[in-house]
Design an enzyme around this catalytic site. Structure first.
Site, PDB file in Angstrom:
ATOM      1  N   GLU A  16     -13.552   6.240  -0.073  1.00 57.31           N
ATOM      2  CA  GLU A  16     -13.847   7.459   0.670  1.00 57.31           C
ATOM      3  C   GLU A  16     -12.607   8.334   0.738  1.00 57.31           C
ATOM      4  OE1 GLU A  16     -17.288   5.949   3.730  1.00 57.31           O
ATOM      5  OE2 GLU A  16     -15.239   5.529   4.321  1.00 57.31           O
ATOM      6  N   CYS A  73      -7.144  13.268   3.143  1.00 63.08           N
ATOM      7  CA  CYS A  73      -6.784  11.870   3.308  1.00 63.08           C
ATOM      8  C   CYS A  73      -7.405  11.119   2.136  1.00 63.08           C
ATOM      9  CB  CYS A  73      -7.351  11.399   4.647  1.00 63.08           C
ATOM     10  SG  CYS A  73      -7.084   9.665   4.973  1.00 63.08           S
ATOM     11  N   CYS A  91      -8.789  -3.214   0.935  1.00 63.49           N
ATOM     12  CA  CYS A  91      -7.363  -3.357   1.245  1.00 63.49           C
ATOM     13  C   CYS A  91      -7.079  -4.831   1.481  1.00 63.49           C
ATOM     14  CB  CYS A  91      -7.008  -2.562   2.505  1.00 63.49           C
ATOM     15  SG  CYS A  91      -5.233  -2.586   2.915  1.00 63.49           S
ATOM     16  N   CYS A 127      -5.366  -6.069   8.456  1.00 62.29           N
ATOM     17  CA  CYS A 127      -5.087  -5.708   9.856  1.00 62.29           C
ATOM     18  C   CYS A 127      -6.408  -5.780  10.633  1.00 62.29           C
ATOM     19  CB  CYS A 127      -4.483  -4.313   9.939  1.00 62.29           C
ATOM     20  SG  CYS A 127      -2.971  -4.134   8.952  1.00 62.29           S
ATOM     21  N   CYS A 178      -8.552  -2.604  11.783  1.00 67.33           N
ATOM     22  CA  CYS A 178      -8.857  -1.572  10.779  1.00 67.33           C
ATOM     23  C   CYS A 178     -10.102  -1.959   9.995  1.00 67.33           C
ATOM     24  CB  CYS A 178      -7.673  -1.424   9.830  1.00 67.33           C
ATOM     25  SG  CYS A 178      -7.968  -0.335   8.429  1.00 67.33           S
ATOM     26  N   GLY A 238      -6.855   1.429   1.671  1.00 68.29           N
ATOM     27  CA  GLY A 238      -5.836   0.809   0.836  1.00 68.29           C
ATOM     28  C   GLY A 238      -4.422   0.920   1.362  1.00 68.29           C
ATOM     29  N   LEU A 243       3.484   0.763  12.527  1.00 70.14           N
ATOM     30  CA  LEU A 243       4.214  -0.290  13.249  1.00 70.14           C
ATOM     31  C   LEU A 243       3.288  -1.020  14.217  1.00 70.14           C
ATOM     32  CD1 LEU A 243       7.167  -1.310  13.193  1.00 70.14           C
ATOM     33  CD2 LEU A 243       7.479  -0.094  15.360  1.00 70.14           C
ATOM     34  N   ASN A 281      -9.243   4.078  16.986  1.00 63.86           N
ATOM     35  CA  ASN A 281     -10.616   4.442  16.620  1.00 63.86           C
ATOM     36  C   ASN A 281     -11.416   3.156  16.543  1.00 63.86           C
ATOM     37  OD1 ASN A 281     -10.268   7.338  16.125  1.00 63.86           O
ATOM     38  ND2 ASN A 281      -8.948   6.675  14.461  1.00 63.86           N
ATOM     39  N   CYS A 332      -8.801   7.596  10.951  1.00 67.41           N
ATOM     40  CA  CYS A 332      -7.926   6.529  10.477  1.00 67.41           C
ATOM     41  C   CYS A 332      -8.477   5.165  10.831  1.00 67.41           C
ATOM     42  CB  CYS A 332      -6.543   6.669  11.093  1.00 67.41           C
ATOM     43  SG  CYS A 332      -5.442   7.661  10.102  1.00 67.41           S
TER      44      CYS A 332
END
Ligand code: SAH
Length: 364
Positions: free
Chosen positions: A100, A113, A120, A124, A127, A175, A233, A311, A354
């Site tokens: 996307e 973006c 990925c 995390c 995410c 990614g 971070l 988010n 994000c």
């Protein structure tokens, strides 16, 4: 051009350096100057449509365009928010991998973006892309095609506000860009090359965002291209960061911050620290203080912090911090003299913000 290899996207004009473009045109039996004509169509007029290449001989136009510009990405779905000024596009790649990109128009700038990988590998837990695992790296041209499509759409006046140009680009889609280093750096080189060799963007308006792959950060430092570096971070202490950003077990907070600081020293570009504020997880005032101290211990004026309200992603137990907690976090950082701005979360209602990109299949 090279025949299509299994598992790899077909070679495309946008994968090539200017010298390789000439060689490739000659190999196709055309005069060398065609390379510049093709580059002008692609990078100045944002088209790969043979019908528009009326300066090429009618008899070879179709074949040449088909060889040089194989279709790499196909839009299968578009979602709009903010009155059409935020547009998320779902792309299907040649092997049906999905990515996307999100185009965001603001009063005085327009940002794209882009995705650098399908899925990925960084895992995390907060995410959405991190939950997918890695499908594969994108090629240079697969990344540049997302960018060309955005330029095209803006030139066609598709986004409310009149015709405009793309002036900002962030590698904050799907990614980990520094895990696909070669394609990403080649993409950056073409983004900043003047038209018609490239897209003529300014390096400082390009942001490469990373979980903190230290060797790749060091390599990027030496490229001599002053892109903006963003470091995700999310925690100033190793215990928590290793949970939120698992690669931290390989390169610690201190090692990552040292690499970021060195990026500033060599390039003069102020580094962005990304910090998703997760309720009761990483949003404590003491963590803001610790972050402020760690940044200041490496000098002043080299860094700014972008807290992002988390988010929410499907299935996650985490939510964004409360407003007063967020305010306190920001106030603490500013108290340490760290420039701090809350990042906006455009497109969260279309899962375009994000960390929300998951390239879900459409219902068709
Ligand atoms: N892999 C790169 C770039 C992609 S993510 C990186 O991690 O930096 C772009 C940014 O969105 C990163 O700062 C990432 O940490 C952040 N992010 C991921 N999930 C998020 C979420 N659910 N809410 C807010 N920000 C998120």
């Amino acid at each position: 051009m090279a025949p299509k290899r299994r598992g790899k996207p077909p070679k495309h004009f946008a994968d090539l350096t200017p010298e390789e473009r000439v060689a490739s045109v000659v190999e196709a039996g055309e005069p060398a100057f065609r390379a510049k004509q093709l580059a002008t169509h692609y990078f100045t007029h944002y088209t790969s449509d043979a019908a528009q290449m009326t300066d090429l001989p009618a008899k070879s136009r179709e074949a040449l365009a088909a060889t040089m510009f194989p279709q790499l990405i196909r839009p299968t779905r578009k979602l709009e928010a903010d009155g059409g000024t935020t547009v998320k596009t779902l792309w299907h790649l040649f092997d049906d991998a999905k990515v996307e990109s999100v185009l965001m128009r603001y009063p005085n700038r327009t940002t794209l973006c882009v995705s650098s990988q399908a899925g990925c590998g960084m895992a995390c837990p907060f995410c959405a892309t991190g939950q997918l695992g890695l499908t594969r790296n994108l090629s240079t041209a697969e990344i540049l095609e997302q960018v060309r499509a955005a330029f095209r759409s803006l030139a066609d006046g598709e986004i409310p506000g009149g015709v405009t140009r793309l002036n900002n680009l962030v590698f904050m889609g799907m990614g980990e860009p520094l895990a696909n280093y070669k394609a990403v750096i080649e993409t950056v080189r073409t983004l900043v090359a003047p038209q018609p060799e490239g897209l003529g963007m300014s390096a400082r308006n390009i942001t490469v965002s990373t979980v903190g792959l230290v060797p790749a950060m060091q390599k990027l430092t030496k490229e001599g291209i002053p892109v903006t570096l963003a470091l995700s971070l999310h925690a100033p202490d190793d215990d928590l960061r290793s949970e939120l950003v698992p690669i931290n077990t390989r390169w610690s907070v201190d090692e990552t911050l040292d690499a970021a600081r060195n990026y500033f020293e060599v390039t003069g570009r102020r580094v962005s620290i990304e910090y998703a504020l997760i309720k009761d997880m990483n949003d404590h005032a003491w963590r803001a203080d610790l972050l402020g101290e760690k940044l200041n211990s490496r000098g002043r004026g080299w860094v700014h912090v972008n807290p992002i309200p988390l988010n929410p992603t499907p299935g996650s137990i985490w939510t964004a911090s409360d407003r007063d907690v967020e305010d306190e976090f920001v106030a603490r950082l500013r108290g340490h003299g760290i420039p701090t701005t809350i990042r906006d979360t455009r497109g969260s209602d279309i899962d375009g913000a994000c960390g929300q990109l998951a390239a879900e299949e459409d219902d068709e």
